[in-house]
Design a protein around this motif. Structure first.
Motif, PDB file in Angstrom:
ATOM      1  N   THR A  38      -7.823  -2.814   1.884  1.00 60.80           N
ATOM      2  CA  THR A  38      -6.714  -2.522   2.799  1.00 60.80           C
ATOM      3  C   THR A  38      -6.034  -1.203   2.438  1.00 60.80           C
ATOM      4  OG1 THR A  38      -5.147  -3.802   1.447  1.00 60.80           O
ATOM      5  CG2 THR A  38      -6.304  -4.963   3.216  1.00 60.80           C
ATOM      6  N   LEU A  39      -6.045  -0.846   1.163  1.00 58.89           N
ATOM      7  CA  LEU A  39      -5.482   0.446   0.753  1.00 58.89           C
ATOM      8  C   LEU A  39      -6.235   1.584   1.432  1.00 58.89           C
ATOM      9  CD1 LEU A  39      -3.472   1.994  -1.098  1.00 58.89           C
ATOM     10  CD2 LEU A  39      -5.275   2.009  -2.838  1.00 58.89           C
ATOM     11  N   LYS A  40      -7.556   1.461   1.477  1.00 57.88           N
ATOM     12  CA  LYS A  40      -8.369   2.486   2.138  1.00 57.88           C
ATOM     13  C   LYS A  40      -8.076   2.545   3.638  1.00 57.88           C
ATOM     14  CE  LYS A  40     -12.279   2.375  -1.096  1.00 57.88           C
ATOM     15  NZ  LYS A  40     -13.720   2.031  -1.266  1.00 57.88           N
ATOM     16  N   GLN A  41      -7.800   1.378   4.239  1.00 57.67           N
ATOM     17  CA  GLN A  41      -7.489   1.349   5.669  1.00 57.67           C
ATOM     18  C   GLN A  41      -6.124   1.965   5.977  1.00 57.67           C
ATOM     19  OE1 GLN A  41      -7.908  -2.613   7.317  1.00 57.67           O
ATOM     20  NE2 GLN A  41      -9.850  -2.971   6.257  1.00 57.67           N
ATOM     21  N   ASP A  42      -5.144   1.690   5.109  1.00 60.53           N
ATOM     22  CA  ASP A  42      -3.780   2.138   5.384  1.00 60.53           C
ATOM     23  C   ASP A  42      -3.500   3.546   4.888  1.00 60.53           C
ATOM     24  OD1 ASP A  42      -3.196  -0.264   6.589  1.00 60.53           O
ATOM     25  OD2 ASP A  42      -2.395  -1.184   4.764  1.00 60.53           O
ATOM     26  N   ALA A  43      -4.346   4.063   4.005  1.00 59.02           N
ATOM     27  CA  ALA A  43      -4.098   5.402   3.466  1.00 59.02           C
ATOM     28  C   ALA A  43      -4.097   6.488   4.544  1.00 59.02           C
ATOM     29  CB  ALA A  43      -5.115   5.724   2.371  1.00 59.02           C
ATOM     30  N   ASN A  93       0.820  -1.205   0.000  1.00 54.56           N
ATOM     31  CA  ASN A  93       0.000   0.000   0.000  1.00 54.56           C
ATOM     32  C   ASN A  93       0.858   1.261   0.000  1.00 54.56           C
ATOM     33  OD1 ASN A  93      -2.392  -1.441  -0.061  1.00 54.56           O
ATOM     34  ND2 ASN A  93      -2.574  -1.544   2.166  1.00 54.56           N
ATOM     35  N   ALA A  94       2.008   1.198   0.667  1.00 52.32           N
ATOM     36  CA  ALA A  94       2.928   2.344   0.647  1.00 52.32           C
ATOM     37  C   ALA A  94       3.440   2.595  -0.761  1.00 52.32           C
ATOM     38  CB  ALA A  94       4.095   2.098   1.605  1.00 52.32           C
ATOM     39  N   HIS A  95       3.758   1.531  -1.478  1.00 47.34           N
ATOM     40  CA  HIS A  95       4.220   1.692  -2.859  1.00 47.34           C
ATOM     41  C   HIS A  95       3.113   2.267  -3.754  1.00 47.34           C
ATOM     42  CE1 HIS A  95       7.641  -0.891  -1.703  1.00 47.34           C
ATOM     43  NE2 HIS A  95       8.247  -0.370  -2.750  1.00 47.34           N
ATOM     44  N   MET A  96       1.900   1.782  -3.576  1.00 50.39           N
ATOM     45  CA  MET A  96       0.795   2.274  -4.395  1.00 50.39           C
ATOM     46  C   MET A  96       0.523   3.758  -4.123  1.00 50.39           C
ATOM     47  SD  MET A  96      -1.795  -1.010  -4.157  1.00 50.39           S
ATOM     48  CE  MET A  96      -3.095  -0.221  -5.116  1.00 50.39           C
ATOM     49  N   LEU A  97       0.515   4.134  -2.849  1.00 52.43           N
ATOM     50  CA  LEU A  97       0.267   5.529  -2.498  1.00 52.43           C
ATOM     51  C   LEU A  97       1.414   6.420  -2.942  1.00 52.43           C
ATOM     52  CD1 LEU A  97      -1.228   4.868   1.042  1.00 52.43           C
ATOM     53  CD2 LEU A  97      -2.464   5.818  -0.923  1.00 52.43           C
TER      54      LEU A  97
END
Length: 454
Positions: free
Chosen positions: A237-242, A105-109
Motif C-alpha cells: 500500500t505504501l507503493k500505491q499511495d506514494a 503511509n503519509a507518516h512513513m513518507l
C-alpha cells in the motif's frame, strides 16, 4: 477508555459537511491559533531570553539560523499539507479504512523525505550561512545552533503530519495540543537552561530539541490512541499511495520553500546594514507569527473544511469556505495591526533593542504590518489549490511572490531607504500576488464545482 470510544463514535462521520461554516472556521482557527501561537511564543521567548544577555551577536546568529530553520521547517509543512489533502477528502467521502491507510503511509513518507532533507541541509550549514552574510563569531554561533537542531527535522515533521491528520478528522483541540505541548516545554526549559543555569545559546538549542520530541509524541498519541487513524504499515500500500502523496507533497514542499528562500534573500539584503539590522529582522521574524498566528492557523483550517466538502460533492459550501476565510483573515489582520501599532515602542524596548534596531521594529509594527493581509490571502489560496489537486498553482504563486514580488522591491527599497526600504519592499511586493491569489482561488473553485455538479 470510555473517552476514547466517545471520540471515535463522534468522529465516525465528517464534521464539516453540515452546519455553520463560519462556526467551523472560527472554532478550528481558534484551537489552531492557540497551538500555533503557543509555539511562536515559545520561539519569541527563546530570543527574548537570549536578548537579555545583552549580546547582539547571539541575537543576530539566531536570525541567520532562523532563515535556514524556516527552510527546513517549510519542508515538514509541505509534507503535512499532502497528508491533509489526501486524508480529509477520504473522511468526507466516509472512507475511513482508506483514511487509516493513507495516514500510516503519509507518516512513513514524511519520515523518509524529511530525513533525507535534514542530512542534505546539515552538510550545507556553513556554506548557507556564509551565503546569507554571516561572518566571524556570529557565523560560529549560528553554525552551532543549526548543527544540533537540523537533524531533528524528522521529529518535527512527524509531529506536523500527526497534527494535520487530527485537523483532517476535525479534532482541532488535539491538533492544538501537539504544538501547545511543545511550546510549553520549550518556554519552561528556556527559563531553566538560559535564565537559571545561564547556558545561553546552548540552553536554547537543548530546549528546542526536547520540545520537538514532545511534539512528535503528543501527535502520535492523538492519531493512534485517540482516533485509531494509523493503519498497519504495508509495503504494497505504501507503493500505491506514494505517487499521489508525492504529486501533492512535491509542489507543496516547493511552495513552502519559496517564502523561506525569500526570507533568506531579505536576510542577505539586510545583513549589509550590520548586526543591529539583522537582530531587528530576527526579532520581527518572531513578533510576526505571534501577531498573525490566527492567520497561519486559518490557512491550516481551510484545507480540512474544504476537503471534506469536496469529498461530499458540495460546491456551494466550498465557495463559501473560501469567502468566509478571506473575510475572517482580513478582520484578524486589522486587529493585529491595531495592537502592534499601540505597543510598538514598548515591544522594541522589551528586547533591549539598540536605537537602530528599535526604529526598524517600530517602523514595521506601525506602517508595514497591515500589508500582511495580502500574504494571508496567498496562504489561504494555497490551501485551496493543494486541497483541490492543483498544488502546482501554489508553487507558481509562491515562487512568483518570492522572486518577482520580493527581489526588485527589496533592491530598490534598500538602495533608496536603507534597511527600512528592505523591509518595506518585501511587504509591498506581496500586494499584487495577494490580488492574483483571490481571483485564481475563486476560478478554481468554480471550475471544480462545475465538474461536481455534472
Amino acid at each position: 477508555m470510555a473517552e476514547v470510544d466517545i471520540v471515535r463514535r463522534r468522529n465516525d462521520g465528517p464534521r464539516f459537511v453540515t452546519g455553520s461554516l463560519l462556526r467551523h472556521i472560527l472554532s478550528m482557527t481558534a484551537a489552531g491559533a492557540v497551538g500555533l501561537m503557543a509555539i511562536f511564543i515559545g520561539d519569541l521567548a527563546n530570543i527574548y531570553f537570549l536578548s537579555r544577555l545583552g549580546d547582539e551577536a547571539i541575537v543576530a546568529a539566531v536570525g541567520y539560523a532562523s532563515s535556514i530553520l524556516f527552510f527546513s521547517t517549510s519542508i515538514g509543512i509541505g509534507l503535512a499539507i499532502a497528508a491533509t489533502s489526501l486524508i480529509a477528502p477520504a473522511l468526507g467521502a466516509r472512507r475511513r479504512v482508506r483514511a487509516r491507510r493513507l495516514s500510516v503511509n503519509a507518516h512513513m513518507l514524511t519520515f523518509l523525505f524529511s530525513a533525507v532533507a535534514s542530512v542534505a541541509i546539515w552538510f550545507a550549514i556553513r556554506p548557507l550561512l556564509e551565503l546569507l552574510g554571516a561572518t566571524g563569531r556570529t557565523l560560529e554561533l549560528a553554525s552551532f545552533y543549526l548543527v544540533v537542531l537540523v537533524p531533528t527535522l524528522p521529529l518535527l515533521s512527524l509531529g506536523m503530519t500527526s497534527a494535520a491528520v487530527l485537523r483532517s478528522v476535525g479534532d482541532a483541540r488535539r491538533a492544538m495540543h501537539v504544538t501547545l505541548s511543545g511550546a510549553i516545554v520549550n518556554t519552561i526549559l528556556d527559563l531553566v537552561f538560559i535564565v537559571h543555569f545561564g547556558w545561553g545559546l546552548e540552553g536554547a538549542v537543548l530546549s528546542s530539541l526536547l520540545a520537538r520530541i514532545v511534539i512528535m509524541g503528543v501527535g502520535f498519541y492523538g492519531v493512534i490512541s485517540v482516533h485509531d487513524l494509523m493503519g498497519r504499515p504495508k509495503i504494497a500500500t505504501l507503493k500505491q499511495d506514494a505517487p499521489p502523496f508525492c504529486r501533492i507533497a512535491g509542489p507543496a514542499v516547493l511552495t513552502n520553500i519559496a517564502p523561506a528562500v525569500g526570507n533568506g534573500y531579505i536576510t542577505l539584503a539586510i545583513s549589509a546594514y550590520g548586526d543591529a539590522a539583522v537582530a531587528a529582522w530576527a526579532i520581527i521574524g518572531r513578533i510576526t507569527p505571534v501577531a498573525f498566528g490566527a492567520i497561519y492557523a486559518l490557512s491550516g483550517t481551510v484545507g480540512p473544511i474544504l476537503g471534506q466538502n469536496f469529498g461530499a460533492r458540495s460546491p456551494s459550501r466550498m465557495r463559501d469556505v473560501f469567502t468566509l476565510s478571506l473575510l475572517t483573515m482580513a478582520a484578524f489582520t486589522g486587529l493585529a495591526w491595531l495592537i502592534l501599532a499601540l505597543v510598538a515602542h514598548p515591544l522594541a524596548g522589551l528586547f533591549k533593542a539598540g536605537p537602530e534596531a528599535r526604529d526598524l521594529i517600530v517602523f514595521f509594527c506601525r506602517w508595514l504590518s497591515p500589508l500582511f493581509v495580502f500574504l494571508g490571502t496567498v496562504f489561504i489560496t494555497n490551501a485551496v489549490f493543494n486541497t483541490l489537486g492543483r498544488a502546482h498553482f501554489s508553487t507558481l504563486l509562491n515562487w512568483g511572490r518570492a522572486t518577482v514580488g520580493t527581489v526588485p522591491f527589496v533592491l530598490l527599497g534598500g538602495k533608496f531607504y536603507g534597511a527600512e526600504g528592505v523591509l518595506a519592499g518585501n511587504m509591498i511586493g506581496g500586494v499584487a500576488f495577494g490580488l492574483i491569489a483571490i481571483i485564481a482561488g475563486y476560478r478554481l473553485i468554480d471550475r471544480v464545482g462545475e465538474t461536481l455538479e455534472l
